[in-house]
Design an enzyme around this catalytic site. Sequence first.
Site, PDB file in Angstrom:
ATOM      1  N   ASP A 113     -35.381  24.683  -7.084  1.00 30.72           N
ATOM      2  CA  ASP A 113     -35.315  23.322  -7.635  1.00 30.72           C
ATOM      3  C   ASP A 113     -34.763  23.404  -9.061  1.00 30.72           C
ATOM      4  OD1 ASP A 113     -35.721  20.508  -7.865  1.00 30.72           O
ATOM      5  OD2 ASP A 113     -37.647  20.811  -8.819  1.00 30.72           O
ATOM      6  N   SER A 114     -34.531  22.230  -9.638  1.00 28.82           N
ATOM      7  CA  SER A 114     -34.066  22.187 -11.030  1.00 28.82           C
ATOM      8  C   SER A 114     -35.219  22.404 -12.005  1.00 28.82           C
ATOM      9  CB  SER A 114     -33.447  20.821 -11.309  1.00 28.82           C
ATOM     10  OG  SER A 114     -34.417  19.812 -11.063  1.00 28.82           O
ATOM     11  N   CYS A 170     -35.082  20.232  -3.517  1.00 27.25           N
ATOM     12  CA  CYS A 170     -34.522  19.296  -4.480  1.00 27.25           C
ATOM     13  C   CYS A 170     -33.562  18.374  -3.741  1.00 27.25           C
ATOM     14  CB  CYS A 170     -33.766  20.084  -5.556  1.00 27.25           C
ATOM     15  SG  CYS A 170     -32.870  19.047  -6.723  1.00 27.25           S
ATOM     16  N   ASN A 171     -33.850  17.086  -3.763  1.00 29.82           N
ATOM     17  CA  ASN A 171     -32.980  16.117  -3.078  1.00 29.82           C
ATOM     18  C   ASN A 171     -31.611  16.036  -3.742  1.00 29.82           C
ATOM     19  OD1 ASN A 171     -34.881  14.143  -1.168  1.00 29.82           O
ATOM     20  ND2 ASN A 171     -35.988  15.097  -2.836  1.00 29.82           N
ATOM     21  N   CYS A 193     -37.441  12.541  -4.517  1.00 33.41           N
ATOM     22  CA  CYS A 193     -37.275  13.551  -5.562  1.00 33.41           C
ATOM     23  C   CYS A 193     -38.576  14.337  -5.552  1.00 33.41           C
ATOM     24  CB  CYS A 193     -37.050  12.896  -6.922  1.00 33.41           C
ATOM     25  SG  CYS A 193     -37.139  14.054  -8.311  1.00 33.41           S
TER      26      CYS A 193
HETATM   27  N1  DGL Z   1     -36.564  17.591  -8.110  1.00 32.00           N
HETATM   28  C1  DGL Z   1     -35.229  17.142  -7.983  1.00 32.00           C
HETATM   29  C2  DGL Z   1     -35.025  16.305  -6.726  1.00 32.00           C
HETATM   30  O1  DGL Z   1     -35.741  16.428  -5.749  1.00 32.00           O
HETATM   31  C3  DGL Z   1     -34.524  16.467  -9.135  1.00 32.00           C
HETATM   32  C4  DGL Z   1     -35.016  16.429 -10.512  1.00 32.00           C
HETATM   33  C5  DGL Z   1     -33.873  16.420 -11.530  1.00 32.00           C
HETATM   34  O2  DGL Z   1     -33.408  17.506 -11.835  1.00 32.00           O
HETATM   35  O3  DGL Z   1     -33.462  15.343 -11.983  1.00 32.00           O
HETATM   36  O4  DGL Z   1     -34.129  15.502  -6.663  1.00 32.00           O
END
Ligand code: DGL
Length: 263
Positions: free
Chosen positions: A9-10, A73-74, A187
């Site tokens: 993930d980010s 992460c979406n 998210c």
């Molecule tokens: N957790 C990430 C997602 O599911 C995104 C968070 C981000 O980096 O803005 O989209």
Amino acid sequence: MSAPILVFDSGIGGLTVLRELRTHMPDRRFVYVADDAGFPYGDWQEDELRERIVSLFRDLVPRYAPQLAVIACNTASTLVLEDLRAAFDIPFVGTVPAIKPAAERTRSGLISVLATPGTVRRDYTRDLIGRFAGNCTVRLVGSSELARLAEQSILDGDVSSDAIAAEIAPCFVEERGRRTDIVVLACTHYPFIANHFRQLAPWPVDWLDPAEAIARRARSLSETAGEDLPEGFDEAYMTSGQASYAMRRLIRGFGLGLAPRQG
Ligand code: DGL
């Protein structure tokens, strides 16, 4: 020892998926990778983000030799899943907005999808709506703030309710006597603050979190575990190499050992 499952993930959002993965596969080893140097992903240009993630995996795949990668992460999955599958010879499980289950479950026919601006913009997301939610009215709500607010809430223990309320307000639609009854948490950061969402909602809705479905899918693709339980800690790797004290505490709390900075 069997090869680990890599969870990407980010930031800390993928931990909400890791939690479910471990429940479903208690005998597997996990490596958690947070591209915190690139966080937040929500406002990145698509080409740049695609290139960044593929190039990170050029390093991660040989380094950890994972049996499977979960893109938790979406914002990343809706962009780069196909590129990753084409470039690497391991299975990838993505996290994409749970529009199909929401469309199957809604009674009012009004669904909202709460996500980053990136996920809301993606063709992938529009395509899911076209294929699976033709009979519903779907409101896409892109927030530049919520992923950051979720990190703040978990790491600092303090977050502004007003700020969260303002971000979720557009999810609530009333139309000809019907109301939104499902909000898709699209998210992986958001389940961390779902309690706030619940408290701040103008009326009760289902907050749909796909983490369990992702874990079941990952288990079906994962190699059967060996006899042995994983040894010691699972590992976390942060691309910044600079985890704050609060971040280190959170990572330890999840039973992850922090990988030393590399390269
Ligand atoms: N957790 C990430 C997602 O599911 C995104 C968070 C981000 O980096 O803005 O989209």
